[in-house]
Design a protein around this motif. Sequence first.
Motif, PDB file in Angstrom:
ATOM      1  N   UNK A  44       0.846  -1.195   0.000  1.00 21.57           N
ATOM      2  CA  UNK A  44       0.000   0.000   0.000  1.00 21.57           C
ATOM      3  C   UNK A  44       0.878   1.240   0.000  1.00 21.57           C
ATOM      4  N   UNK A  45       0.281   2.357  -0.381  1.00 22.30           N
ATOM      5  CA  UNK A  45       1.068   3.581  -0.530  1.00 22.30           C
ATOM      6  C   UNK A  45       1.629   4.075   0.797  1.00 22.30           C
ATOM      7  N   UNK A  46       1.018   3.671   1.912  1.00 23.94           N
ATOM      8  CA  UNK A  46       1.532   4.140   3.205  1.00 23.94           C
ATOM      9  C   UNK A  46       2.653   3.243   3.737  1.00 23.94           C
ATOM     10  N   UNK A  57       2.444  -3.843  -5.110  1.00 24.67           N
ATOM     11  CA  UNK A  57       1.103  -4.156  -5.611  1.00 24.67           C
ATOM     12  C   UNK A  57       0.609  -3.093  -6.582  1.00 24.67           C
ATOM     13  N   UNK A  58       1.047  -1.847  -6.391  1.00 23.87           N
ATOM     14  CA  UNK A  58       0.604  -0.798  -7.310  1.00 23.87           C
ATOM     15  C   UNK A  58       1.120  -1.048  -8.718  1.00 23.87           C
ATOM     16  N   UNK A  59       2.289  -1.687  -8.820  1.00 22.06           N
ATOM     17  CA  UNK A  59       2.840  -2.017 -10.136  1.00 22.06           C
ATOM     18  C   UNK A  59       2.146  -3.254 -10.705  1.00 22.06           C
ATOM     19  N   UNK A  60       1.938  -4.240  -9.847  1.00 22.47           N
ATOM     20  CA  UNK A  60       1.262  -5.471 -10.282  1.00 22.47           C
ATOM     21  C   UNK A  60      -0.104  -5.137 -10.865  1.00 22.47           C
ATOM     22  N   UNK A  61      -0.817  -4.218 -10.199  1.00 22.75           N
ATOM     23  CA  UNK A  61      -2.178  -3.880 -10.632  1.00 22.75           C
ATOM     24  C   UNK A  61      -2.196  -3.185 -11.982  1.00 22.75           C
ATOM     25  N   UNK A  62      -1.037  -2.659 -12.416  1.00 21.50           N
ATOM     26  CA  UNK A  62      -1.025  -1.949 -13.691  1.00 21.50           C
ATOM     27  C   UNK A  62      -0.335  -2.732 -14.795  1.00 21.50           C
ATOM     28  N   UNK A  63      -0.011  -3.988 -14.510  1.00 21.59           N
ATOM     29  CA  UNK A  63       0.635  -4.790 -15.548  1.00 21.59           C
ATOM     30  C   UNK A  63      -0.367  -5.091 -16.655  1.00 21.59           C
ATOM     31  N   UNK A  64       0.128  -5.157 -17.916  1.00 17.83           N
ATOM     32  CA  UNK A  64      -0.784  -5.463 -19.012  1.00 17.83           C
ATOM     33  C   UNK A  64      -1.448  -6.819 -18.788  1.00 17.83           C
ATOM     34  N   UNK A 100      -6.338  -4.598  -6.904  1.00 18.12           N
ATOM     35  CA  UNK A 100      -6.950  -3.783  -7.953  1.00 18.12           C
ATOM     36  C   UNK A 100      -7.044  -2.327  -7.501  1.00 18.12           C
ATOM     37  N   UNK A 101      -7.421  -2.103  -6.242  1.00 22.78           N
ATOM     38  CA  UNK A 101      -7.589  -0.720  -5.772  1.00 22.78           C
ATOM     39  C   UNK A 101      -6.247   0.009  -5.728  1.00 22.78           C
ATOM     40  N   UNK A 102      -5.132  -0.718  -5.661  1.00 20.57           N
ATOM     41  CA  UNK A 102      -3.819  -0.085  -5.603  1.00 20.57           C
ATOM     42  C   UNK A 102      -3.338   0.396  -6.969  1.00 20.57           C
ATOM     43  N   UNK A 103      -4.038  -0.012  -8.014  1.00 13.89           N
ATOM     44  CA  UNK A 103      -3.623   0.378  -9.365  1.00 13.89           C
ATOM     45  C   UNK A 103      -4.140   1.744  -9.776  1.00 13.89           C
ATOM     46  N   UNK A 104      -4.953   2.363  -8.937  1.00  6.52           N
ATOM     47  CA  UNK A 104      -5.561   3.648  -9.332  1.00  6.52           C
ATOM     48  C   UNK A 104      -4.765   4.821  -8.789  1.00  6.52           C
TER      49      UNK A 104
END
Length: 104
Positions: A44-46, A57-64, A100-104
């Motif tokens: 998470x971002x914090x 996870x933020x990167x995983x959520x944005x993978x193609x 999924x929520x971490x990709x936004x």
Amino acid sequence: MKRIFSGMLLLAAVAALPRAATAADAANGEKLAKRWCAACHVVATDQKSGNTQVAPFSVIAQMPGFDAAKLALYLLTPHPKMPDMSLSRAEAADLAAFIVTQGH
Ligand code: HEC
């Protein structure tokens, strides 16, 4: 009478199944992620630091091709580089919903 009743119970159980499978709980997923995944992943971002070799996870959520259903399945199959956490299907779905929520 008893048979009709158990038949109705079965119907109710079957009717509830697809809903249970899709109603993932991202808030619970966050709790699980902080407990089980944060040792290696930045979940998470914090979170300030994780293992730098591992995708946040933020990167995983944005993978193609990223997809919550695929992710939940991935989490249920053991991977050599990740410990087998014996997640339940519901836990895997919750984790996927949180990622999924971490990709936004
Ligand atoms: C012991 C360290 C460790 C823990 C704990 C861990 N992971 Fe991982 N994870 C890794 C490593 C290492 C990789 C990279 C695997 C590879 O390159 O094959 C990875 C990869 C992944 C990937 C795939 C990313 C990709 O590149 O396709 C996902 C999704 C993932 N982890 C989710 C989780 C979740 C969710 C949890 C908690 C339930 C978790 N991980 C816990 C080490 C860990």
